[in-house]
Design a protein around this motif. Structure first.
Motif, PDB file in Angstrom:
ATOM      1  N   ARG A   8       0.846  -1.212   0.000  1.00 50.69           N
ATOM      2  CA  ARG A   8       0.000   0.000   0.000  1.00 50.69           C
ATOM      3  C   ARG A   8       0.877   1.257   0.000  1.00 50.69           C
ATOM      4  O   ARG A   8       0.621   2.205  -0.738  1.00 50.69           O
ATOM      5  N   ASN A  35      -5.112   2.924  -3.994  1.00 46.63           N
ATOM      6  CA  ASN A  35      -5.431   1.628  -3.425  1.00 46.63           C
ATOM      7  C   ASN A  35      -6.941   1.406  -3.439  1.00 46.63           C
ATOM      8  O   ASN A  35      -7.714   2.366  -3.572  1.00 46.63           O
ATOM      9  N   PRO A  36      -7.376   0.163  -3.309  1.00 47.62           N
ATOM     10  CA  PRO A  36      -8.815  -0.127  -3.391  1.00 47.62           C
ATOM     11  C   PRO A  36      -9.676   0.716  -2.449  1.00 47.62           C
ATOM     12  O   PRO A  36     -10.780   1.137  -2.832  1.00 47.62           O
ATOM     13  N   GLU A  37      -9.193   0.988  -1.243  1.00 43.78           N
ATOM     14  CA  GLU A  37     -10.007   1.746  -0.285  1.00 43.78           C
ATOM     15  C   GLU A  37     -10.189   3.206  -0.677  1.00 43.78           C
ATOM     16  O   GLU A  37     -10.975   3.928  -0.056  1.00 43.78           O
ATOM     17  N   LEU A  82     -16.673   1.118  -2.338  1.00 41.58           N
ATOM     18  CA  LEU A  82     -16.706  -0.336  -2.347  1.00 41.58           C
ATOM     19  C   LEU A  82     -17.665  -0.845  -3.418  1.00 41.58           C
ATOM     20  O   LEU A  82     -18.795  -0.362  -3.523  1.00 41.58           O
ATOM     21  N   GLU A  91     -13.894   1.151 -10.327  1.00 42.23           N
ATOM     22  CA  GLU A  91     -12.559   1.637  -9.976  1.00 42.23           C
ATOM     23  C   GLU A  91     -11.961   0.842  -8.817  1.00 42.23           C
ATOM     24  O   GLU A  91     -10.767   0.543  -8.810  1.00 42.23           O
ATOM     25  N   CYS A  92     -12.800   0.495  -7.853  1.00 47.13           N
ATOM     26  CA  CYS A  92     -12.345  -0.295  -6.706  1.00 47.13           C
ATOM     27  C   CYS A  92     -11.878  -1.673  -7.176  1.00 47.13           C
ATOM     28  O   CYS A  92     -10.812  -2.147  -6.778  1.00 47.13           O
ATOM     29  N   PHE A  93     -12.664  -2.313  -8.039  1.00 48.06           N
ATOM     30  CA  PHE A  93     -12.282  -3.628  -8.555  1.00 48.06           C
ATOM     31  C   PHE A  93     -10.993  -3.554  -9.375  1.00 48.06           C
ATOM     32  O   PHE A  93     -10.132  -4.420  -9.268  1.00 48.06           O
ATOM     33  N   ALA A 122      -8.579  -1.365  -8.976  1.00 52.41           N
ATOM     34  CA  ALA A 122      -7.484  -1.162  -8.024  1.00 52.41           C
ATOM     35  C   ALA A 122      -7.165  -2.463  -7.285  1.00 52.41           C
ATOM     36  O   ALA A 122      -5.996  -2.753  -7.009  1.00 52.41           O
ATOM     37  N   MET A 123      -8.197  -3.264  -6.982  1.00 45.18           N
ATOM     38  CA  MET A 123      -7.974  -4.561  -6.344  1.00 45.18           C
ATOM     39  C   MET A 123      -7.142  -5.472  -7.238  1.00 45.18           C
ATOM     40  O   MET A 123      -6.208  -6.135  -6.774  1.00 45.18           O
ATOM     41  N   GLU A 124      -7.479  -5.499  -8.520  1.00 42.16           N
ATOM     42  CA  GLU A 124      -6.730  -6.334  -9.464  1.00 42.16           C
ATOM     43  C   GLU A 124      -5.274  -5.873  -9.564  1.00 42.16           C
ATOM     44  O   GLU A 124      -4.355  -6.693  -9.571  1.00 42.16           O
TER      45      GLU A 124
END
Length: 84
Positions: A26, A36-38, A42, A46-48, A50-52
């Motif tokens: 992070r 970062n995802p956070e 949620l 964009e969150c997904f 960033a998770m990938e």
């Protein structure tokens, strides 16, 4: 099937290492100007995304670690290192 994580003891060394790896990645991503995802709502696209990206970064770090170990790197998996 449940969404709950297994109940690891607070002093589990593998859990501690995983948390340290997560925090490091992070921080590195932030230093590189990546989000970062956070940082996103949620469940958003964009969150997904960033998770990938985050998971790919974790994979790259783990691959580097495996390469280092396969080349005979001196690595104590419990963090003691040369001073331990």
């Amino acid at each position: 099937m449940t969404d709950e994580l297994p109940n690891f003891p607070g002093d589990d060394p593998i859990l501690a290492e995983a948390r340290a790896l997560e925090a490091s990645i992070r921080a590195i991503r932030r230093a590189q100007g990546k989000r970062n995802p956070e940082d996103f709502p949620l469940g958003s696209a964009e969150c997904f995304a960033a998770m990938e990206e985050f998971v790919r970064d974790v994979g790259r770090v783990l691959e580097l670690e495996l390469r280092y170990l396969n080349q005979g790197g001196d690595h104590d998996q419990h963090g003691a290192g040369a001073s331990g």
